[in-house]
Write a protein that holds these residues in place. Structure first.
Motif, PDB file in Angstrom:
ATOM      1  N   LYS A 228      13.465  26.680  18.030  1.00  0.00           N
ATOM      2  CA  LYS A 228      14.732  26.942  17.357  1.00  0.00           C
ATOM      3  C   LYS A 228      15.309  25.681  16.733  1.00  0.00           C
ATOM      4  N   LEU A 229      14.953  24.511  17.286  1.00  0.00           N
ATOM      5  CA  LEU A 229      15.416  23.228  16.755  1.00  0.00           C
ATOM      6  C   LEU A 229      14.303  22.493  16.015  1.00  0.00           C
ATOM      7  N   GLY A 230      13.214  23.187  15.745  1.00  0.00           N
ATOM      8  CA  GLY A 230      12.142  22.568  14.969  1.00  0.00           C
ATOM      9  C   GLY A 230      11.245  21.658  15.765  1.00  0.00           C
ATOM     10  N   PHE A 231      11.243  21.784  17.093  1.00  0.00           N
ATOM     11  CA  PHE A 231      10.373  21.029  17.995  1.00  0.00           C
ATOM     12  C   PHE A 231      10.720  19.538  18.075  1.00  0.00           C
ATOM     13  N   THR A 232      11.782  19.104  17.439  1.00  0.00           N
ATOM     14  CA  THR A 232      12.141  17.682  17.499  1.00  0.00           C
ATOM     15  C   THR A 232      13.647  17.511  17.699  1.00  0.00           C
ATOM     16  N   SER A 233      14.012  16.341  18.162  1.00  0.00           N
ATOM     17  CA  SER A 233      15.433  15.987  18.330  1.00  0.00           C
ATOM     18  C   SER A 233      15.975  15.472  17.006  1.00  0.00           C
ATOM     19  N   GLY A 234      16.142  16.379  16.060  1.00  0.00           N
ATOM     20  CA  GLY A 234      16.598  15.974  14.739  1.00  0.00           C
ATOM     21  C   GLY A 234      15.459  15.433  13.904  1.00  0.00           C
ATOM     22  N   THR A 235      15.808  14.787  12.805  1.00  0.00           N
ATOM     23  CA  THR A 235      14.804  14.287  11.872  1.00  0.00           C
ATOM     24  C   THR A 235      14.662  12.776  11.886  1.00  0.00           C
ATOM     25  N   SER A 236      15.286  12.122  12.859  1.00  0.00           N
ATOM     26  CA  SER A 236      15.109  10.675  12.992  1.00  0.00           C
ATOM     27  C   SER A 236      15.323  10.278  14.447  1.00  0.00           C
ATOM     28  N   HIS A 237      14.768   9.145  14.815  1.00  0.00           N
ATOM     29  CA  HIS A 237      14.889   8.645  16.183  1.00  0.00           C
ATOM     30  C   HIS A 237      16.354   8.492  16.586  1.00  0.00           C
ATOM     31  N   ALA A 238      17.191   8.110  15.633  1.00  0.00           N
ATOM     32  CA  ALA A 238      18.604   7.877  15.927  1.00  0.00           C
ATOM     33  C   ALA A 238      19.336   9.155  16.308  1.00  0.00           C
ATOM     34  N   GLN A 239      18.766  10.318  15.966  1.00  0.00           N
ATOM     35  CA  GLN A 239      19.446  11.580  16.250  1.00  0.00           C
ATOM     36  C   GLN A 239      19.145  12.124  17.642  1.00  0.00           C
ATOM     37  N   GLU A 240      18.318  11.420  18.418  1.00  0.00           N
ATOM     38  CA  GLU A 240      17.965  11.917  19.745  1.00  0.00           C
ATOM     39  C   GLU A 240      19.165  11.998  20.688  1.00  0.00           C
ATOM     40  N   THR A 241      20.207  11.239  20.410  1.00  0.00           N
ATOM     41  CA  THR A 241      21.401  11.275  21.256  1.00  0.00           C
ATOM     42  C   THR A 241      22.431  12.295  20.764  1.00  0.00           C
ATOM     43  N   HIS A 242      22.132  12.994  19.684  1.00  0.00           N
ATOM     44  CA  HIS A 242      23.031  14.021  19.148  1.00  0.00           C
ATOM     45  C   HIS A 242      23.286  15.082  20.236  1.00  0.00           C
ATOM     46  N   PRO A 243      24.534  15.540  20.399  1.00  0.00           N
ATOM     47  CA  PRO A 243      24.865  16.472  21.483  1.00  0.00           C
ATOM     48  C   PRO A 243      23.988  17.714  21.549  1.00  0.00           C
ATOM     49  N   GLU A 244      23.543  18.201  20.381  1.00  0.00           N
ATOM     50  CA  GLU A 244      22.684  19.388  20.372  1.00  0.00           C
ATOM     51  C   GLU A 244      21.218  19.014  20.459  1.00  0.00           C
ATOM     52  N   TYR A 245      20.778  18.077  19.638  1.00  0.00           N
ATOM     53  CA  TYR A 245      19.354  17.764  19.561  1.00  0.00           C
ATOM     54  C   TYR A 245      18.814  17.186  20.870  1.00  0.00           C
ATOM     55  N   ARG A 246      19.641  16.444  21.592  1.00  0.00           N
ATOM     56  CA  ARG A 246      19.150  15.790  22.812  1.00  0.00           C
ATOM     57  C   ARG A 246      18.825  16.787  23.919  1.00  0.00           C
ATOM     58  N   ARG A 247      19.262  18.045  23.764  1.00  0.00           N
ATOM     59  CA  ARG A 247      19.048  19.046  24.792  1.00  0.00           C
ATOM     60  C   ARG A 247      17.800  19.897  24.543  1.00  0.00           C
ATOM     61  N   ILE A 248      17.000  19.493  23.603  1.00  0.00           N
ATOM     62  CA  ILE A 248      15.780  20.238  23.305  1.00  0.00           C
ATOM     63  C   ILE A 248      14.784  20.087  24.465  1.00  0.00           C
ATOM     64  N   PRO A 249      14.144  21.182  24.915  1.00  0.00           N
ATOM     65  CA  PRO A 249      13.239  21.096  26.071  1.00  0.00           C
ATOM     66  C   PRO A 249      11.967  20.290  25.814  1.00  0.00           C
ATOM     67  N   ILE A 250      11.444  20.366  24.585  1.00  0.00           N
ATOM     68  CA  ILE A 250      10.217  19.651  24.212  1.00  0.00           C
ATOM     69  C   ILE A 250      10.502  18.938  22.903  1.00  0.00           C
ATOM     70  N   ASN A 251      10.142  17.655  22.810  1.00  0.00           N
ATOM     71  CA  ASN A 251      10.428  16.870  21.610  1.00  0.00           C
ATOM     72  C   ASN A 251       9.148  16.256  21.061  1.00  0.00           C
ATOM     73  N   TYR A 252       8.722  16.740  19.901  1.00  0.00           N
ATOM     74  CA  TYR A 252       7.545  16.178  19.241  1.00  0.00           C
ATOM     75  C   TYR A 252       7.905  15.100  18.224  1.00  0.00           C
ATOM     76  N   GLY A 253       9.114  14.556  18.338  1.00  0.00           N
ATOM     77  CA  GLY A 253       9.504  13.433  17.505  1.00  0.00           C
ATOM     78  C   GLY A 253       9.417  12.109  18.226  1.00  0.00           C
ATOM     79  N   ASN A 254       9.036  12.137  19.514  1.00  0.00           N
ATOM     80  CA  ASN A 254       8.892  10.918  20.300  1.00  0.00           C
ATOM     81  C   ASN A 254       7.760  11.128  21.295  1.00  0.00           C
ATOM     82  N   GLN A 255       7.280  10.053  21.891  1.00  0.00           N
ATOM     83  CA  GLN A 255       6.042  10.117  22.659  1.00  0.00           C
ATOM     84  C   GLN A 255       6.097  10.853  24.008  1.00  0.00           C
TER      85      GLN A 255
END
Length: 768
Positions: free
Chosen positions: A596-623
């Protein structure tokens, strides 16, 4: 250090043999613009060779490690710099015309992408402010510039000596004129939070026209005196004689000395044929990229594939010279050392600058070791030089410095996997000695991220005594990433990999020591909440606990993402979760939510702390959780791996836009390598560290993948993967045959692949 300045000139090349985009010429399919909106200093590269010391590219944004270098949506070129490396930069130049030095330091020029050409090994653009055409190319250690000035206009070159340049404050430097066309000097990269010591970069410059005038600025203001041009805001403006509109400039780089920079220049670029260097650079890129040939899918898919492979072959840079000399800064003192020479007098390997190998177990471990084993061998030998020089095998060296980037002993799986795959052109006993040291008291596991002067941030003593690293660590903060559960999980996996090497070498005592420690992941699993969870030093669970809170005990991740980091014992993890079926159901639901969130915490590393994006169960934007789609395969449900890996590739790693592509955290080839592996359908859950490592077969997007095997390392000629009935909807493997025999388990061993052969996959839109 004072800066004695003389003329310096950078020529930016323009003429280019426009290459047609053909599958036989994979370099022409690469799109370096991908994700350049979210660029970081070492991310964007154009005029460079694979693993090049020189990474000559325009800079639109000069300051900071993040959001710097070439950014697609910035509209002004501030300089052309030669080093875009992990925590290092050097020598920014810019051709100008009719320019007079004053108090203004705004030298930049607008430019347009419409008049720009960017391909591996070549960059052309127009500086609209000065009406100058700039072209750039390079050899491994030398940048080559070609500038075309307006008719009858003055020809000038600006050279920065001091100032903020990417991740480094260039604190000082020196520039000396040797003759009417030759300069040499150096700049000093001041310490950063990550790189602890002053690090010099030396250069030698040759122009094809005479220097006529020099003006500069520095600590004493405007000046023609070289002794006055130094400090954190300093530079020179060179005037060049001659009626020719075209100016050529060659710039050799070295981390050792000016003389070595000149040696690199003269050895690698003794002529002035710019187009020849462009041609040779293209040929070299094609030789690397062409080791994997893909057919089928769409042209867009093939272009993106070779863009991913392009990223997998750069970012990590050569720092030794053509004769094998290199700089050792592990002690804080600049010492010149020598790579061993072969019988012909050539260096046996190169020395490297590198970001962390954190996450490499799922990326370059598989790609490099199979397709570029000679690169793997060089990197292992380079790591062993750091061990001999400074006493530790590094996890992310920068220009001869230790940086202690990220956590753990991330080099261990890389080296163990190399050994298990038969890449053994290094001192195995020395490597084993160094790896054991890293995994014991006094080793690199004790240090948290960028912890240079202490050894408490890694919580290693608690790991040894109690079987887990607490969070927070009672002694306080000493570095970054002191997240107890993540450290526990990482140490346990890396201990398991070292146990495999101990087993291979017949060291039963060490094998049992590290195998026992590899079970420590169990100590951070909370059965009540069913999550990996932080614990206090007394063993009590951290309360309150939110498994979707970012960086609360998990490095660059949340608890949901971190819970699955048990690549060496997924069956044991499933048992803790109540059985295999429950683990599969739970992971599958995590993917459903993550989609639902596109498998990543936003579209940049800086968005990983975003209130919504940081709650993603699986993140393919980081290792930390990029292995998760292949967990289904290991737990007996390969169809779910096929489905989700295809969905991830389609959503994240398929576009050719400058706006996204790796979501801002392409750590020097890791995400590019991951994308390559997922698209060809090969993976190694434990990093390929067991005896005769297994490859899990995924869902290739191409009709055919041909991997040309290096005959110096592997006996087979080609490993071929063919698919029948492949399409975006036909993602499931209905039937698999290896060398015309059924392959029901969808696994191949390394020994099978390296002898060559064909894997035939019949695809379907229905799961088996």
């Amino acid at each position: 250090m004072n800066l004695r300045i003389c003329l310096t000139f950078l020529i930016l090349p323009f003429s280019f043999l426009a290459l047609s985009q053909t599958d036989a010429d994979p370099a022409s399919l690469v799109n370096p613009y991908v994700d350049s909106k979210n660029s970081r200093w070492f991310f964007f590269n154009s005029a460079t060779r694979p693993f090049g010391m020189v990474n000559l590219s325009p800079d639109t944004d000069m300051g900071g490690a993040w959001g710097s270098g070439y950014r697609y949506e910035s509209d002004s070129i501030k300089g052309l710099s030669h080093v875009h490396a992990w925590q290092l930069s050097a020598l920014s130049v810019l051709p100008v015309s009719e320019f007079t030095l004053g108090t203004e330091r705004n030298f930049g020029s607008p430019f347009s992408h419409e008049t720009e050409i960017v391909q591996p090994g070549y960059h052309r653009l127009w500086l609209d402010r000065y009406t100058i055409k700039v072209e750039l190319t390079s050899t491994l250690r030398t940048g080559f510039h070609r500038y075309t000035f307006p008719r009858n206009a003055s020809k000038q070159v600006l050279i920065r000596i001091g100032g903020l340049l990417g991740p480094s404050q260039i604190t000082d430097g020196e520039l000396i004129q040797l003759d009417s066309k030759t300069l040499q000097g150096h700049v000093i990269n001041g310490p950063t939070v990550r790189r602890p010591y002053n690090t010099p970069v030396f250069f030698a410059i040759k122009l094809n026209q005479n220097i006529s005038d020099i003006n500069g600025w520095g600590a004493e203001g405007l000046s023609k005196k070289l002794s006055n041009i130094h400090g954190e805001d300093s530079g020179v403006l060179l005037g060049v004689d001659g009626g020719k509109q075209e100016l050529l400039m060659k710039v050799g780089i070295s981390y050792v000395s000016e003389a070595q920079a000149m040696l690199n220049l003269n050895s690698e670029l003794p002529h002035w044929d710019f187009d020849q260097v462009v041609k040779e650079s293209t040929e070299e890129w094609n030789s690397y990229l062409g080791r994997i040939e893909v057919k089928g899918a769409t042209e867009k898919d093939r272009r993106r594939f070779y863009t991913d492979l392009f990223h997998a072959l750069q970012g990590r840079r050569t720092i030794s010279d053509v004769n094998g000399k290199y700089a050792d800064l592990t002690s804080g003192t600049h010492q010149v050392k020598q790579i061993p020479l072969d019988e012909a007098g050539n260096p046996k390997f190169r020395h490297f600058n590198s970001d962390s190998f954190w996450g490499a177990q799922w990326t370059i471990n598989t790609l490099w070791h199979l397709v570029y084993p000679e690169i793997t061998e060089e990197f292992v030998n380079s790591m062993l030089r750091y061990y001999q020089d400074g006493g530790l095998i590094p996890r992310g060296p920068s220009g001869g410095n230790y940086t202690y980037v990220m956590t753990g002993a991330s080099s261990t799986p890389f080296i163990v996997s190399a050994y298990q795959k038969g890449i053994r052109g290094f001192d195995v006993d020395l490597a084993y000695e160094g790896l054991k040291k890293n995994h014991r008291a006094g080793g690199i596991m004790e240090k948290a991220g960028y912890e240079h002067k202490t050894a408490l941030g890694g919580g290693f003593s608690y790991y040894l005594k109690n079987g887990f690293v607490p969070w927070p660590i009672p002694e306080g903060n000493f570095g970054y990433h002191q997240d107890g559960p993540s450290l526990t999980l990482e140490y346990a996996y890396q201990d398991w990999t070292l146990a495999q090497l101990a087993k291979a070498l017949g060291d039963k005592s060490a094998e049992q020591e590290f195998l026992q420690r590899s079970k420590n992941y169990q100590n951070t699993y909370d059965k009540e909440s069913s999550w990996m969870r932080p614990r206090h030093v007394d063993g009590s669970w951290k309360t309150p606990f939110d498994p979707y809170e970012y960086n609360a005990g998990f490095n660059e991740a949340n608890g949901s993402q971190g819970t699955w980091f048990v690549p060496h014992d997924l069956e044991g993890l499933a048992e803790l979760m109540g059985g295999t079926e429950k683990a599969i159901e739970r992971l599958n639901q995590s993917f459903v939510e993550s989609e639902k969130l596109g498998f990543t915490s936003g579209t940049s590393h800086a968005q990983e702390t975003h209130p919504e994006y940081r709650r993603i169960p699986i993140n393919y934007g980081n290792q930390p959780s990029i292995q998760t789609s292949f967990i289904f395969h290991k737990l007996g449900k390969p169809a779910l791996t096929q489905y989700w890996s295809r969905a991830i590739v389609n959503r994240i790693y398929s576009g050719l836009s400058h706006e996204n592509g790796y979501n801002g955290d392409e750590d020097q080839g890791l995400m590019g390598s991951l994308a390559v592996l997922m698209k060809i359908g090969l993976f190694q859950m434990n990093g390929g560290t067991e005896a005769d490592p297994a490859y899990q077969i995924g869902s290739p997007i191409f009709d055919q993948v041909s991997i040309k095997l290096n005959p110096k390392y592997y006996p087979g000629k080609e490993f071929i993967i063919k698919t029948l009935g492949n399409s975006p909807e036909h993602v499931y493997i209905k039937r698999a045959n290896w060398k015309s025999q059924p392959l029901p388990a969808l696994d191949l061993r390394h020994s099978q692949i390296i002898h060559g052969g064909e894997l035939l996959l019949e695809m379907s839109n229905q799961a088996n």
